[in-house]
Design an enzyme around this catalytic site. Structure first.
Site, short mmCIF file in Angstrom:
data_model
loop_
_atom_site.label_atom_id
_atom_site.label_comp_id
_atom_site.label_asym_id
_atom_site.label_seq_id
_atom_site.Cartn_x
_atom_site.Cartn_y
_atom_site.Cartn_z
N LYS A 271 0.82 -1.20 -0.03
CA LYS A 271 -0.01 0.11 -0.05
C LYS A 271 0.79 1.18 0.04
O LYS A 271 1.90 1.40 0.82
CB LYS A 271 -1.16 -0.30 1.10
CG LYS A 271 -1.82 1.34 1.30
CD LYS A 271 -2.45 1.17 2.63
CE LYS A 271 -3.27 2.57 3.04
NZ LYS A 271 -3.77 2.62 4.45
N ASP A 276 -3.09 10.45 3.80
CA ASP A 276 -4.36 9.99 4.03
C ASP A 276 -5.13 10.86 4.85
O ASP A 276 -5.11 10.78 5.86
CB ASP A 276 -4.27 8.66 4.42
CG ASP A 276 -5.79 7.93 4.63
OD1 ASP A 276 -6.73 8.60 4.04
OD2 ASP A 276 -6.00 7.00 5.18
N LYS A 283 -10.83 12.35 8.12
CA LYS A 283 -10.02 11.89 9.61
C LYS A 283 -10.12 13.26 10.42
O LYS A 283 -10.30 14.28 10.02
CB LYS A 283 -8.72 11.58 9.55
CG LYS A 283 -8.41 10.20 8.73
CD LYS A 283 -7.11 10.00 8.55
CE LYS A 283 -6.68 8.54 7.94
NZ LYS A 283 -7.12 7.48 8.62
N ASP A 353 -12.34 6.30 4.15
CA ASP A 353 -11.33 6.23 4.89
C ASP A 353 -10.92 4.76 4.86
O ASP A 353 -9.64 4.47 5.42
CB ASP A 353 -11.63 6.81 6.27
CG ASP A 353 -9.99 7.14 7.17
OD1 ASP A 353 -9.12 7.28 6.32
OD2 ASP A 353 -10.11 7.01 8.30
N ARG A 357 -7.69 -1.16 1.21
CA ARG A 357 -8.26 -1.95 0.70
C ARG A 357 -8.60 -2.01 -0.72
O ARG A 357 -8.53 -3.14 -1.54
CB ARG A 357 -9.26 -2.74 1.59
CG ARG A 357 -10.66 -2.05 1.69
CD ARG A 357 -11.54 -2.25 2.91
NE ARG A 357 -10.69 -1.64 4.30
CZ ARG A 357 -11.12 -1.75 5.21
NH1 ARG A 357 -12.35 -2.60 5.76
NH2 ARG A 357 -10.60 -1.43 6.63
#
Length: 507
Positions: A271, A276, A283, A353, A357
């Site tokens: 990853k 992020d 977040k 968020d 995956r």
């Protein structure tokens, strides 16, 4: 710091200081007879009387400056029965840091001592590797953006030499030390990438780092951009990069020495979210700056390839790095959107968020279709739930192949990467059901790390040997130690290297 070797016995040894490793209740003067020959003053050095060799204790013994070895830096290992490779690594790091503080330019370690300090299940060669690796990691600093340098800042020693008794340096000792040097270099590469600010370490920057490794070591490198990824059908990956101004990259790096081109490769998928924010599912502001490290999986794979370039192991290895930022924007994916993955399965994105995956599932499909791997291992800072379960020093290991899982866990423990097996219970897959698509990208809060791993499991073909490593806890640390000053740790680089060098056991 360079790694060197000196042969010819004590009469030929030259060093500004020699590091010795001492067990509690074992006299310092009896550590090595050759060292006592080279530094006879050691038996009467006053500081030696107070040295108790407790774990983490370091003492500096000064001799007459006329001697070829004017200092001995004694590092305590504690009780012999408690000694581990991790303790040896920490001792080497603590010792070399003291040498740096003393502004010693050249440091030696008596090679004959290494076998005598080896824990029962290991030998002198493993200890040599750990001493070299630990010493190099102990000198790691990340200060490239400091414009005002500290005048008191000591420079690193120029070299560390293994001091050998015979006329020649044994080939196996040379190889073990060079391996320790290579993996420390790889961990340093990974640490630098994780520690780098996100405005510098972008997907394009990671691609340029991969290309630089390719030019240096002859690796094959391919870089795919946003348009290519979308046209290939990577709808899940595209859902993450849609809101980012920085263009996404899928980086492929391959080590295939002559004679290995037809091998089924060992494929690692990492990853690479270089920052992020959580996307539209934003977040909290607190500690969001640490999300520059959400590409630690990709960084570990680039660190692995940096190490492979130094050792040139005869095994085919492929790294696949899906890299992007996850940003809120007018074009960003909304909670509730449905996307089609490269596999053809559809996913309802309930939380933007849970983006790791999404890019991983497309990368895993791509890797299986293109290479039919011997084994497929993905690693990612995937879930906070795994950190809650295991803390910050242990990674989650999800694998339904017992031999592969054991290889990862046992080899990781040897080199200081700790993994703990977590379940892939099929019943939990019910948590990922969607009312409007084949899958939802999140389930309930409970069992979050298992749910994430099971999501990835839906994209693994039957018969493929696969492991998922959730490294969210140990990839980044606030705790300072002799081996790491905080920040990126380089976690998993050595485990991956061991998997390549030792091979994957049969299922």
């Amino acid at each position: 710091m360079d790694i060197r070797f000196q042969a010819g016995g004590h009469a030929a040894w030259r060093a500004g200081a020699v590091m010795v490793f001492v067990f509690k209740d074992e006299p310092l003067a009896e550590v090595d007879s050759q060292l006592v020959e080279a530094a006879p003053w050691l038996t009467i050095a006053p500081a030696g009387n107070d040295f108790r060799a407790a774990k983490d204790e370091v003492a500096v013994l000064h001799g007459p400056p006329a001697f070829d070895i004017p200092r001995v830096v004694a590092v305590g290992l504690g009780k012999r029965e408690d000694c581990t490779l991790e303790r040896i690594r920490l001792a080497a790091a603590a010792g070399i840091r003291r040498c740096r503080d003393l502004r010693v330019e050249n440091v030696g370690v008596v090679a004959a001592q290494l076998g005598r300090m080896a824990p029962t299940e290991h030998d002198a060669l493993r200890v040599a590797e750990e001493v070299v690796c630990g010493a190099l990691l102990g000198l790691y600093r990340y200060d490239r953006f400091r414009t005002v340098k500290d005048d008191e800042r000591a420079e690193d020693p120029r070299w560390l030499a293994l001091l050998c008794e015979g006329k020649n340096v044994p080939d196996d000792l040379h190889g073990a030390a060079r391996k320790g040097e290579a993996v420390a270099l790889g961990m340093g590469v990974a640490r630098d990438l994780v520690n780098g600010p996100a405005n510098i370490v972008t997907p394009a920057f990671l691609a340029s780092e991969a290309e630089a490794l390719g030019r240096k070591h002859g690796f094959r490198v391919e870089v795919l951009g946003r348009d290519e990824l979308s046209s290939m059908g990577m709808g899940a990956f595209a859902s993450v990069f849609r809101g980012a101004e920085e263009e996404a990259r899928l980086i492929v790096i391959e080590h295939a020495p002559a004679g290995t081109e037809e091998q089924q490769p060992l494929v690692f998928v990492g990853k690479g979210v270089t920052f992020d924010t959580g996307g539209i599912s934003l977040k909290p502001a607190a500690k969001m700056h640490e999300m520059k490290g959400d590409m630690a999986g990709a960084a570990a794979i680039l660190g692995l390839f940096a190490a492979l370039g130094e050792r040139d192991l005869p095994r085919r290895v492929v790294g696949v790095l899906p890299c992007t930022e996850n940003m809120p924007d007018g074009r960003a994916t909304r909670p509730g959107d449905v996307v089609t993955t490269l596999s053809g399965k559809t996913v309802e994105i309930l939380n933007t968020d849970a983006e790791g995956r999404l890019l991983l599932c497309d990368a895993l499909t791509y890797a299986q279709r293109r290479w039919q791997p011997e084994a497929l291992v993905d690693l990612a800072t995937l879930t906070g739930a795994c950190v809650v379960a295991l803390g910050t020093e242990v990674a989650g290991l999800f694998c339904d192949d017992a031999a592969l899982a054991d290889a990862i866990a046992s080899r990781g423990e040897t080199v200081g990467d700790l993994f703990w097996p977590l379940p892939l219970w099929k019943s939990y897959a019910e948590n990922l059901k969607s009312d409007v698509a084949d899958l939802a990208n999140v389930g309930p809060r409970e069992g979050g790390a298992v749910n994430a791993a099971l999501f990835l499991r839906q994209f693994i073909d039957d018969g493929v040997r696969w492991a998922h490593l959730d490294i969210a806890g140990p990839a980044f640390t606030a705790k300072k130690s002799a081996l790491c000053p905080g920040g990126g740790t380089g976690f998993a680089v050595r485990t991956l290297f061991e998997l390549v060098s030792e091979g994957i056991p049969a299922a």
